[in-house]
Design a protein around this motif. Structure first.
Motif, PDB file in Angstrom:
ATOM      1  N   ASP A 133     -25.097 -53.050 -24.683  1.00 23.74           N
ATOM      2  CA  ASP A 133     -24.593 -51.925 -25.478  1.00 23.74           C
ATOM      3  C   ASP A 133     -25.375 -51.857 -26.785  1.00 23.74           C
ATOM      4  OD1 ASP A 133     -22.662 -51.556 -23.586  1.00 23.74           O
ATOM      5  OD2 ASP A 133     -21.000 -52.314 -24.794  1.00 23.74           O
ATOM      6  N   MET A 134     -25.461 -50.665 -27.367  1.00 28.47           N
ATOM      7  CA  MET A 134     -26.065 -50.561 -28.695  1.00 28.47           C
ATOM      8  C   MET A 134     -24.931 -50.389 -29.704  1.00 28.47           C
ATOM      9  SD  MET A 134     -28.837 -50.820 -30.333  1.00 28.47           S
ATOM     10  CE  MET A 134     -30.346 -50.407 -29.469  1.00 28.47           C
ATOM     11  N   CYS A 160     -28.967 -49.716 -23.979  1.00 28.36           N
ATOM     12  CA  CYS A 160     -28.430 -48.420 -24.409  1.00 28.36           C
ATOM     13  C   CYS A 160     -29.190 -47.953 -25.656  1.00 28.36           C
ATOM     14  CB  CYS A 160     -26.953 -48.602 -24.736  1.00 28.36           C
ATOM     15  SG  CYS A 160     -26.192 -47.106 -25.343  1.00 28.36           S
ATOM     16  N   GLN A 162     -29.323 -44.573 -28.614  1.00 29.65           N
ATOM     17  CA  GLN A 162     -28.415 -43.555 -29.146  1.00 29.65           C
ATOM     18  C   GLN A 162     -29.160 -42.316 -29.653  1.00 29.65           C
ATOM     19  OE1 GLN A 162     -27.325 -46.557 -31.868  1.00 29.65           O
ATOM     20  NE2 GLN A 162     -25.271 -46.868 -31.046  1.00 29.65           N
ATOM     21  N   ARG A 183     -30.083 -46.617 -20.820  1.00 25.30           N
ATOM     22  CA  ARG A 183     -28.875 -45.789 -20.766  1.00 25.30           C
ATOM     23  C   ARG A 183     -28.866 -44.957 -22.062  1.00 25.30           C
ATOM     24  NH1 ARG A 183     -24.063 -49.027 -22.382  1.00 25.30           N
ATOM     25  NH2 ARG A 183     -23.591 -49.550 -20.248  1.00 25.30           N
ATOM     26  N   LYS A 186     -24.887 -40.514 -26.839  1.00 20.75           N
ATOM     27  CA  LYS A 186     -25.005 -39.772 -28.103  1.00 20.75           C
ATOM     28  C   LYS A 186     -24.878 -40.725 -29.291  1.00 20.75           C
ATOM     29  CE  LYS A 186     -23.434 -35.323 -26.364  1.00 20.75           C
ATOM     30  NZ  LYS A 186     -22.414 -34.258 -26.417  1.00 20.75           N
ATOM     31  N   GLY A 187     -23.958 -41.712 -29.201  1.00 20.81           N
ATOM     32  CA  GLY A 187     -23.759 -42.662 -30.308  1.00 20.81           C
ATOM     33  C   GLY A 187     -22.342 -42.567 -30.828  1.00 20.81           C
ATOM     34  N   ALA A 188     -21.711 -43.733 -31.062  1.00 20.78           N
ATOM     35  CA  ALA A 188     -20.270 -43.744 -31.319  1.00 20.78           C
ATOM     36  C   ALA A 188     -19.878 -44.269 -32.701  1.00 20.78           C
ATOM     37  CB  ALA A 188     -19.584 -44.594 -30.249  1.00 20.78           C
ATOM     38  N   LYS A 200     -23.106 -32.203 -34.792  1.00 18.14           N
ATOM     39  CA  LYS A 200     -23.020 -32.401 -33.341  1.00 18.14           C
ATOM     40  C   LYS A 200     -24.106 -31.639 -32.580  1.00 18.14           C
ATOM     41  CE  LYS A 200     -19.838 -31.705 -29.507  1.00 18.14           C
ATOM     42  NZ  LYS A 200     -20.734 -32.418 -28.604  1.00 18.14           N
ATOM     43  N   THR A 229     -22.821 -39.581 -20.582  1.00 17.25           N
ATOM     44  CA  THR A 229     -22.194 -38.497 -21.329  1.00 17.25           C
ATOM     45  C   THR A 229     -21.173 -37.809 -20.440  1.00 17.25           C
ATOM     46  OG1 THR A 229     -22.574 -36.434 -22.544  1.00 17.25           O
ATOM     47  CG2 THR A 229     -24.045 -36.864 -20.690  1.00 17.25           C
ATOM     48  N   HIS A 230     -20.168 -37.187 -21.087  1.00 21.90           N
ATOM     49  CA  HIS A 230     -19.182 -36.388 -20.342  1.00 21.90           C
ATOM     50  C   HIS A 230     -19.404 -34.925 -20.618  1.00 21.90           C
ATOM     51  CE1 HIS A 230     -17.565 -40.230 -21.813  1.00 21.90           C
ATOM     52  NE2 HIS A 230     -17.207 -40.382 -20.558  1.00 21.90           N
ATOM     53  N   ILE A 260     -11.971 -40.303 -18.331  1.00 19.51           N
ATOM     54  CA  ILE A 260     -12.540 -39.078 -18.916  1.00 19.51           C
ATOM     55  C   ILE A 260     -13.324 -38.315 -17.846  1.00 19.51           C
ATOM     56  CG2 ILE A 260     -14.027 -38.126 -20.726  1.00 19.51           C
ATOM     57  CD1 ILE A 260     -13.448 -40.551 -22.413  1.00 19.51           C
ATOM     58  N   ARG A 292     -12.923 -44.052 -29.280  1.00 24.88           N
ATOM     59  CA  ARG A 292     -12.633 -43.050 -28.224  1.00 24.88           C
ATOM     60  C   ARG A 292     -11.848 -41.879 -28.839  1.00 24.88           C
ATOM     61  NH1 ARG A 292     -15.427 -46.478 -26.497  1.00 24.88           N
ATOM     62  NH2 ARG A 292     -16.865 -44.946 -27.278  1.00 24.88           N
ATOM     63  N   GLU A 295     -14.130 -39.609 -30.818  1.00 23.60           N
ATOM     64  CA  GLU A 295     -14.990 -38.725 -30.022  1.00 23.60           C
ATOM     65  C   GLU A 295     -14.285 -37.407 -29.739  1.00 23.60           C
ATOM     66  OE1 GLU A 295     -17.100 -42.452 -27.821  1.00 23.60           O
ATOM     67  OE2 GLU A 295     -15.585 -41.316 -26.748  1.00 23.60           O
ATOM     68  N   ARG A 296     -12.973 -37.474 -29.683  1.00 24.31           N
ATOM     69  CA  ARG A 296     -12.224 -36.254 -29.404  1.00 24.31           C
ATOM     70  C   ARG A 296     -10.894 -36.345 -30.151  1.00 24.31           C
ATOM     71  NH1 ARG A 296      -9.336 -34.039 -24.643  1.00 24.31           N
ATOM     72  NH2 ARG A 296      -9.717 -31.797 -24.665  1.00 24.31           N
ATOM     73  N   ASN A 299      -7.335 -36.157 -28.948  1.00 27.10           N
ATOM     74  CA  ASN A 299      -6.660 -37.275 -28.283  1.00 27.10           C
ATOM     75  C   ASN A 299      -5.530 -37.852 -29.135  1.00 27.10           C
ATOM     76  OD1 ASN A 299      -8.178 -37.305 -25.960  1.00 27.10           O
ATOM     77  ND2 ASN A 299      -9.689 -38.743 -26.758  1.00 27.10           N
TER      78      ASN A 299
HETATM   79  C1  LIG Z   1     -20.974 -45.489 -19.956  1.00 25.07           C
HETATM   80  C2  LIG Z   1     -20.986 -45.317 -21.434  1.00 25.07           C
HETATM   81  C3  LIG Z   1     -21.528 -46.300 -22.243  1.00 25.07           C
HETATM   82  C4  LIG Z   1     -21.558 -46.139 -23.619  1.00 25.07           C
HETATM   83  N1  LIG Z   1     -22.156 -47.089 -24.394  1.00 25.07           N
HETATM   84  C5  LIG Z   1     -22.306 -46.872 -25.713  1.00 25.07           C
HETATM   85  C6  LIG Z   1     -23.029 -47.787 -26.536  1.00 25.07           C
HETATM   86  O1  LIG Z   1     -23.511 -48.821 -26.059  1.00 25.07           O
HETATM   87  N2  LIG Z   1     -23.194 -47.484 -27.856  1.00 25.07           N
HETATM   88  C7  LIG Z   1     -22.682 -46.333 -28.404  1.00 25.07           C
HETATM   89  O2  LIG Z   1     -22.890 -46.099 -29.605  1.00 25.07           O
HETATM   90  N3  LIG Z   1     -21.965 -45.473 -27.661  1.00 25.07           N
HETATM   91  C8  LIG Z   1     -21.758 -45.704 -26.346  1.00 25.07           C
HETATM   92  N4  LIG Z   1     -21.046 -44.803 -25.593  1.00 25.07           N
HETATM   93  C9  LIG Z   1     -20.281 -43.733 -26.261  1.00 25.07           C
HETATM   94  C10 LIG Z   1     -21.147 -42.498 -26.549  1.00 25.07           C
HETATM   95  O3  LIG Z   1     -22.031 -42.756 -27.611  1.00 25.07           O
HETATM   96  C11 LIG Z   1     -20.265 -41.290 -26.945  1.00 25.07           C
HETATM   97  O4  LIG Z   1     -19.549 -41.598 -28.102  1.00 25.07           O
HETATM   98  C12 LIG Z   1     -19.292 -40.860 -25.866  1.00 25.07           C
HETATM   99  O5  LIG Z   1     -19.878 -40.903 -24.608  1.00 25.07           O
HETATM  100  C13 LIG Z   1     -18.790 -39.411 -26.116  1.00 25.07           C
HETATM  101  O6  LIG Z   1     -19.840 -38.526 -26.157  1.00 25.07           O
HETATM  102  P1  LIG Z   1     -20.202 -37.491 -24.989  1.00 25.07           P
HETATM  103  O7  LIG Z   1     -21.643 -37.686 -24.695  1.00 25.07           O
HETATM  104  O8  LIG Z   1     -19.289 -37.607 -23.848  1.00 25.07           O
HETATM  105  O9  LIG Z   1     -20.137 -36.064 -25.656  1.00 25.07           O
HETATM  106  P2  LIG Z   1     -19.078 -35.304 -26.529  1.00 25.07           P
HETATM  107  O10 LIG Z   1     -19.795 -34.116 -27.033  1.00 25.07           O
HETATM  108  O11 LIG Z   1     -18.433 -36.231 -27.520  1.00 25.07           O
HETATM  109  O12 LIG Z   1     -18.002 -34.897 -25.459  1.00 25.07           O
HETATM  110  C14 LIG Z   1     -18.254 -33.951 -24.448  1.00 25.07           C
HETATM  111  C15 LIG Z   1     -16.936 -33.659 -23.750  1.00 25.07           C
HETATM  112  O13 LIG Z   1     -16.507 -34.834 -23.048  1.00 25.07           O
HETATM  113  C16 LIG Z   1     -15.097 -35.020 -23.189  1.00 25.07           C
HETATM  114  N5  LIG Z   1     -14.881 -36.273 -23.958  1.00 25.07           N
HETATM  115  C17 LIG Z   1     -15.807 -37.029 -24.607  1.00 25.07           C
HETATM  116  N6  LIG Z   1     -15.236 -38.105 -25.165  1.00 25.07           N
HETATM  117  C18 LIG Z   1     -13.917 -38.023 -24.890  1.00 25.07           C
HETATM  118  C19 LIG Z   1     -12.806 -38.837 -25.209  1.00 25.07           C
HETATM  119  N7  LIG Z   1     -12.934 -39.952 -25.918  1.00 25.07           N
HETATM  120  N8  LIG Z   1     -11.588 -38.439 -24.737  1.00 25.07           N
HETATM  121  C20 LIG Z   1     -11.437 -37.330 -23.998  1.00 25.07           C
HETATM  122  N9  LIG Z   1     -12.461 -36.504 -23.670  1.00 25.07           N
HETATM  123  C21 LIG Z   1     -13.684 -36.847 -24.112  1.00 25.07           C
HETATM  124  C22 LIG Z   1     -14.578 -33.813 -23.925  1.00 25.07           C
HETATM  125  O14 LIG Z   1     -14.209 -32.850 -22.990  1.00 25.07           O
HETATM  126  C23 LIG Z   1     -15.776 -33.346 -24.715  1.00 25.07           C
HETATM  127  O15 LIG Z   1     -15.738 -31.986 -25.025  1.00 25.07           O
HETATM  128  C24 LIG Z   1     -21.008 -44.961 -24.207  1.00 25.07           C
HETATM  129  C25 LIG Z   1     -20.481 -43.972 -23.386  1.00 25.07           C
HETATM  130  C26 LIG Z   1     -20.460 -44.129 -22.016  1.00 25.07           C
HETATM  131  C27 LIG Z   1     -19.905 -43.028 -21.175  1.00 25.07           C
END
Ligand SMILES: Cc1cc2nc3c(=O)[nH]c(=O)nc-3n(C[C@H](O)[C@H](O)[C@H](O)COP(=O)(O)OP(=O)(O)OC[C@H]3O[C@@H](n4cnc5c(N)ncnc54)[C@H](O)[C@@H]3O)c2cc1C
Length: 308
Positions: A133-134, A160, A162, A183, A186-188, A200, A229-230, A260, A292, A295-296, A299
């Motif tokens: 993970d990053m 990973c 970002q 992997r 976007k970054g958390a 964003k 990403t979702h 998700i 989590r 991110e939204r 929630n």
């Molecule tokens: C497998 C995996 C590994 C990851 N590893 C890392 C890591 O190592 N380091 C790091 O910094 N980040 C990591 N992340 C988190 C990532 O950086 C984002 O913060 C996270 O994926 C949300 O961004 P998004 O790309 O889904 O887009 P967003 O623009 O945030 O979301 C797009 C859509 O997805 C849905 N969604 C997204 N998040 C949520 C939520 N929490 N609850 C409900 N619906 C949601 C919503 O419908 C939203 O409109 C990881 C994520 C995944 C899926």
């Protein structure tokens, strides 16, 4: 960056909140949306169900930033036992972990040896990949250095990166010189504007730009690339770009979190794309859970609903 996101990310680091919030019943109830339970057995049972829908998994035992270096040994041993359980149950499960779980804050060398033990067992017993993970930007340089070193010894390690960091495009070029497995997320974390894109739409644009770059490289090199990403709009663009580069469906990989966009995960898997679900478990879920929510922020209403 929204005020609510900032507040939630601040709360994820607050020592008082870290100590007290996990004891609140309504929060415990709400967290079930994002994790099947606190034990490895809960994660294994969930993985079995996903596997029936042709969705393999990635496991993360929640934890970060140890108090004492010795705690990292328990984390290593936990993963070593977990690998046996995954192998016994013949599940397609990979592992993803944070280096700070193994002691990265105290010792690079000790973390390296612990990570090596896990990676070796993953290769020998599961024959698959382990992901790093990053974490926050104060770890980026050190983590990249760690990755390059371990990648020179083991090919079954992915990293990973970002899209919100300004530096990532340059880092990606560097990682491609060692055929890194990537992997993209976007970054958390909460990052200052001189380090990360703070809007964003800029982050989304950079994610798309980097995903295109990765697909182009993947069409020429035997590397593993996963888009975590979702964001359905981004996923659909990735599918079009992959087609443009003639990458077969079973080589286009998405990784999404448990709970998700579950319907979309199944839809992609049914169409023949590779989807892995990241299942987190463990009792140290507070900072991870707050990220989590950040991110939204909608929630948070789900959490509040559980009070009533
Ligand atoms: C497998 C995996 C590994 C990851 N590893 C890392 C890591 O190592 N380091 C790091 O910094 N980040 C990591 N992340 C988190 C990532 O950086 C984002 O913060 C996270 O994926 C949300 O961004 P998004 O790309 O889904 O887009 P967003 O623009 O945030 O979301 C797009 C859509 O997805 C849905 N969604 C997204 N998040 C949520 C939520 N929490 N609850 C409900 N619906 C949601 C919503 O419908 C939203 O409109 C990881 C994520 C995944 C899926």
């Amino acid at each position: 960056m929204g005020i609510s996101r900032n507040i939630l990310l601040w709360a994820s680091d607050s020592p008082w909140m870290r100590l007290h919030v996990p004891k609140w019943k309504f929060v415990k109830k709400a967290i079930k949306k994002f994790m099947p339970g606190e034990n490895a057995e809960d994660a294994l049972a969930a993985a079995k169900k996903f596997q029936a829908d042709s969705i393999p998994a990635v496991f993360t035992h929640l934890g970060e930033n140890l108090q004492h270096l010795s705690e990292g040994l328990e984390v290593r041993d936990h993963y070593l036992e977990l690998i046996d359980k995954i192998a016994e149950q013949k599940l397609d499960v990979e592992i993803s972990l944070k280096l700070t779980q193994l002691g990265f804050d105290s010792s690079f060398e000790v973390t390296y040896e612990r990570f090596k033990d896990i990676t070796f067992k993953v290769r020998e017993k599961l024959g698959n990949m382990i992901w790093i993970d990053m974490e926050g930007s104060n770890y980026t340089e050190k983590t990249l250095f760690f990755y390059k070193k371990i990648k020179s010894e083991f090919d079954n390690v992915g990293l990973c990166i970002q899209a919100y960091l300004h530096r990532t495009e340059k880092d990606l070029k560097d990682l491609m010189s060692i055929d890194g497995h990537i992997r993209l997320v976007k970054g958390a974390y909460r990052e200052p504007a001189d380090i990360a894109f703070n809007f964003k739409n800029y982050v989304d644009r950079n994610f798309l730009h980097l995903s295109k770059e990765l697909l182009k490289i993947k069409s020429q090199k035997n590397i593993r690339v996963a888009f975590a990403t979702h964001d359905e709009k981004i996923c659909e663009q990735i599918l079009r770009d992959a087609k443009h580069y003639s990458i077969p469906r079973n080589q286009v990989e998405f990784q999404m979190l448990y709970g998700i966009k579950s319907g979309y995960q199944k839809e992609l898997a049914k169409k023949g794309y590779k989807v892995r679900v990241l299942i987190s478990y463990g009792d140290f879920w507070y900072p991870w859970y707050m990220r989590r929510l950040a991110e939204r922020p909608a929630n948070v209403w789900f959490v509040l609903k559980n009070i009533f």
